[in-house]
Design an enzyme around this catalytic site. Structure first.
Site, mmCIF file in Angstrom:
data_model
loop_
_atom_site.group_PDB
_atom_site.id
_atom_site.type_symbol
_atom_site.label_atom_id
_atom_site.label_comp_id
_atom_site.label_asym_id
_atom_site.label_seq_id
_atom_site.Cartn_x
_atom_site.Cartn_y
_atom_site.Cartn_z
ATOM 1 N N GLY A 100 -5.349 -0.627 -18.605
ATOM 2 C CA GLY A 100 -6.405 -0.219 -17.689
ATOM 3 C C GLY A 100 -6.626 1.288 -17.766
ATOM 4 O O GLY A 100 -5.768 2.045 -18.232
ATOM 5 N N CYS A 101 -7.775 1.706 -17.319
ATOM 6 C CA CYS A 101 -8.136 3.123 -17.439
ATOM 7 C C CYS A 101 -7.292 4.002 -16.516
ATOM 8 O O CYS A 101 -6.745 5.022 -16.949
ATOM 9 C CB CYS A 101 -9.622 3.320 -17.173
ATOM 10 S SG CYS A 101 -10.213 2.591 -15.643
ATOM 11 N N TYR A 102 -7.146 3.613 -15.251
ATOM 12 C CA TYR A 102 -6.309 4.408 -14.341
ATOM 13 C C TYR A 102 -4.847 4.409 -14.787
ATOM 14 O O TYR A 102 -4.197 5.458 -14.751
ATOM 15 C CB TYR A 102 -6.412 3.877 -12.914
ATOM 16 C CG TYR A 102 -7.693 4.218 -12.185
ATOM 17 C CD1 TYR A 102 -8.107 5.535 -12.034
ATOM 18 C CD2 TYR A 102 -8.478 3.228 -11.617
ATOM 19 C CE1 TYR A 102 -9.266 5.853 -11.338
ATOM 20 C CE2 TYR A 102 -9.646 3.532 -10.915
ATOM 21 C CZ TYR A 102 -10.031 4.850 -10.782
ATOM 22 O OH TYR A 102 -11.177 5.151 -10.081
ATOM 23 N N ALA A 118 -4.303 7.004 -17.629
ATOM 24 C CA ALA A 118 -4.240 8.401 -17.186
ATOM 25 C C ALA A 118 -2.990 8.666 -16.359
ATOM 26 O O ALA A 118 -2.347 9.711 -16.489
ATOM 27 C CB ALA A 118 -5.497 8.747 -16.388
#
Lengths: 346, 346, 346, 346
Positions: free
Chosen positions: B148-150, B153
């Site tokens: 996932g993107c979160y 990061a």
């Protein structure tokens, strides 16, 4: 083989964009980068997005530093290119020099003086190969005048109509919106984010913008006579992109079918200029970060005018992409080399 | 040789980004694109920026259509991937399937059920090769769960500290700002431009966001024990990008030198993750459109905490770039192939 | 009766916002505006949106110019307020001085010196009437220290929990996103529109931001002991607004019901601070241009923490609105006078 | 005395803006708000920025609900106003009805049918008092057609030239950029934040936009004959604002002095329309949130044309502000009542 390149003015937006494109160009490697006040810094201090070139040192912009390359790209303020080019003519007779500045775009010394107020430096082959007859002029060229961003969008919008004799040379009106990177990277209070986000404003109104003679020159080449343009640039709240809305009176008897045919004929074989299917309109959002151009044209029957819109990225096709495209042609490479990136959306 | 690829869910932002990257990938060609409600349209009707693929037809998303490729990328709503993968397991035993959805990311069936409310579909190799031990798990993989993107990061910000035993597993706080493309392409009134421009707002506050178990899983892998995270996502007025600000308590005796050393050791050899020179902080503006990641870390002596920030493009390294990077590893290609684009700035 | 006002620092964003609010205040009229380098210009040359005050001349910022008013608002760089206030103490003993700068916010001379590096100028009544006990301190005050923008958002998020004894004083984490007007109006290259649009980045990371002692002071007032904060500010791509996301550990036995009750008790009677109905979250988009504040709070049971979010306009409630609100209280006017404007949305 | 008002269509952007202005109007109180699909909700569920009206219930939009007020503002889709107005004519003979929709703006039934395709509902006094002769028509009016946003900006740019006989009626070109709130609040994928941020695009090109006959009508009133306009609207990446760039051919013998004089004469006494000092150009950033209008005009000697630019807030002067201004005139109030807000900048 790999050509070596130097980029002068590497700390600005235009220079940064040239580097972004050359960083992934398969046949060119960036050997030298120069800047004025930032000389001595590393490139990533001024261009933090260029990760692959991060540790390159910024040199001062001198003929000595720029000597010894196959390609030199000049992203300098206007007036600064001519002396560099002259020095290189002696030291590096075979170097390809691409001038991103305005110095060598205008044929007319008078137009240059009227709009720039200095002495005319001469004219180089014009780096907009999509104009009739210009591509051949770039083959084997050792000097290229990279077009201005507004002229690129304006000319790609209207030239097909002038080439085909469908448009009148008076009462041509072009209103163009540019992203704020077009105003450059110098720190100015009216260009702060808080000032520019959420606001639109015109500038250079009333026929004073320096891109006007370049637009009229390009339309004039196509029309075979002088074309008189009213041009108004506006600053739009976006980092990049130009949307040009151009309109001209139709010559008597011209209908929508002949208009469509003229634009299709002009761009049918072009790799970067896309005449959209009827009913769809250009968006800067579809070309950002790419050398692609979206064009559409319509006839306003009530007003007796053609309306053509063109969307480009002002820093790519409007500046650095045109430089790379012209470089490819001049070096005998495939024209699209290193320019295959699609637009970045959303 | 060139591998053939199918992209399912080609009309959304994630699918579009996969296509943007694959369009210039030298070893993969896009053979098939599918969509649900837009099946029957041309690709340029839904992705007008993908000029090189403009005329590809959108097929319905069925196992039959997706069969017969070397690579299948699934950019589908969660819950939709498992049945497609099962069908392909029979028809195409050697196909590489990359799932951009969440279905196969979590090891814990209970965590899946707690946060997604459905039955657990199983776990696939996790496509974040920068995590310790994960790269080898992707070699020769035929199934990859794209992170996932979160989580991408968040994990890239904090994992080095947990791997080195420098951070406490409680009172970890992550606040992340995402561009609006992270909310997807479905037409919703609260995501209109007029609503989102100029506004920041949180959502999924209080521990309900579905990316939480994935973040805790990744930190837990590094820490060797459960790490408890408070995670708050916010919606920022930009199209792309995630900035994660992550902070955790230092273990006793940990100082700034050991912190710096741990992060340097973690990312010194990574091609995409850049620990910035001290004093410079990440900006999403430097990574947009690229697979690059900017990380920085500091010690807050007064608070006894580390603060680590990480900037990615949510659609590239946060989604489609991770898919391509994992695909490269799984296919035995150079890991950076097709991902050489620098960030687009300004 | 109408009070006369002078605004020093009228060319910046804070000064401009004070003028915007005073221009429609029924009981105050702007008599004098001053600026430093723009003295001699008309106000509309620097604040083109203030049509009703367009022709006012900008005077130099001197005690003589500022003398002779009922109210003086100082929107000056820190360090500049104290000498002006001292001069006015002699010449205008009854004048109400509102200091928008930081000089008189901190009680602790040591905290001032640690974070600002200069000598402490003293402390004035703190202009955040929503904090317990502060409103009465503003009645009849002749000096007001207007709070900082980040402290306003941070304190309004968390103070109810500390006042009610529900939160632990360690491991408090606040991450706040501010619009770019918060960085001021000085021309700096990294604040250009092209740099800031579409990008998020942190700054002052690791406990160095000067608003930290002010946040800790305000939380400490409520807690009755020192509260240790990890604070990270980030720059968001919007002109105005602050979204603060604040989280702290719950004291043992605290549940969601007592949390909700504490925040309701704190803000139930406040005219500007709105605890939103459960399930709705603050957005800067709903408070821009107004003195309103949106707050919401949730309990993260898994993490054992409270998460509170607060949205303000950094220039209104975060600066100029707080000045006007405090002025109203000090002058004995209705607290909301001249602050009735709703937020500007969309 | 305080007039009671009902606002129909309170959930859209236009209705919300009417409410924002009326919420601080000293002589009008909002008694009733209606919406279609959101009837039954509280106002703050759809307009979270209207804190002072937060708890008002949304009623269905029926003649019965709208009956019994002094003022009714209709912010409805075109075609919906006429039946409501007819019902009120019987039940509330003295009510003042302000139609924000297009239904009653055009004198020409044929123009209505050509552009809207339905039967003409009739014509009401036109709520742009700055046009010659229109202010008197609004005194004691019980019905007002609030102008369209593009016509407001276009007419205020060019009308002075036509009133003074300085401009030719052919080859008039207007290109206008509008913020995305102009496209309304309905959830449409192409208006998502991710699509509209950072992008400019035209629409309704080629003479099809429905505001064209209204622009031609207003210019024709001033010129005393038909004026033929080429009008192209573009969507700009900002929430609010219109910048109209309008250009027309000068009549023989017209010079810059007479142009300046004509525009000064037209707007010298107007409270909201500001002809800027020479050399300064309008910005939407200076009028957002206000009823103010910035206008500038220049002569392009080379092209023989006038170029006039006008900046407004499309929702305020372009919609709701014009309604309130017209309401004030019709009710015999001071024209500027409740419209004293300055623009919100930055």
């Amino acid at each position: 083989m790999s050509y070596s390149a130097a980029v002068a003015g590497a700390s600005g937006y235009a220079g940064g964009e040239v580097l972004r494109l050359l960083a992934s160009h398969p046949d060119v490697h960036v050997k030298t980068v120069t800047a004025h006040s930032q000389a001595g810094q590393r490139l990533d201090q001024v261009q933090p997005h260029l990760h692959s070139l991060a540790s390159m040192p910024l040199h001062p912009t001198t003929p000595e530093v720029l000597s010894g390359h196959d390609v030199v790209v000049l992203a300098l303020p206007h007036g600064a290119s001519a002396p560099v080019a002259q020095a290189l003519a002696t030291s590096d007779p075979d170097v390809l020099v691409l001038d991103i500045g305005a110095d060598h775009r205008l044929e007319s010394a008078r137009a240059w003086t009227d709009f720039y107020g200095t002495e005319h430096a001469g004219v180089w082959p014009y780096g907009l190969p999509e104009l009739p007859g210009r591509r051949v002029g770039l083959s084997d060229a050792r000097r290229v005048a990279v077009p201005g961003c507004y002229p690129t969008a304006s000319l790609l919008a209207l030239v097909p109509g002038y080439s085909a004799g469908l448009l009148e040379p008076e009462d041509v009106v072009i209103v163009a919106a540019s992203g704020v990177s077009g105003a450059g990277r110098a720190a100015k209070a009216h260009l702060l984010g808080a000032e520019t986000m959420g606001a639109m404003s015109p500038y250079g109104v009333g026929g004073s913008h320096r891109h006007i003679p370049e637009i009229e020159q390009g339309l004039g080449w196509a029309a075979g006579r002088h074309v008189q343009v009213s041009f108004t640039p506006t600053l739009a709240p976006m980092p990049r992109g130009i949307l040009a809305t151009a309109t001209a009176r139709l010559t008597p008897g011209t209908d929508a079918t002949s208009v469509r045919a003229a634009w299709e004929a002009a761009y049918g074989e072009e790799p970067f200029v896309h005449l959209l299917p009827e009913g769809r309109w250009p968006s800067t959002g579809a070309v950002i970060g790419s050398n692609h151009v979206q064009v559409q044209v319509a006839v306003d029957e009530r007003a007796g005018r053609v309306v053509a819109c063109c969307a480009i990225d002002n820093l790519t096709k409007g500046t650095a992409g045109a430089a790379v495209q012209s470089m490819n042609i001049a070096l005998g490479l495939e024209e699209t080399t290193g320019l295959e990136q699609e637009g970045l959306a959303p």
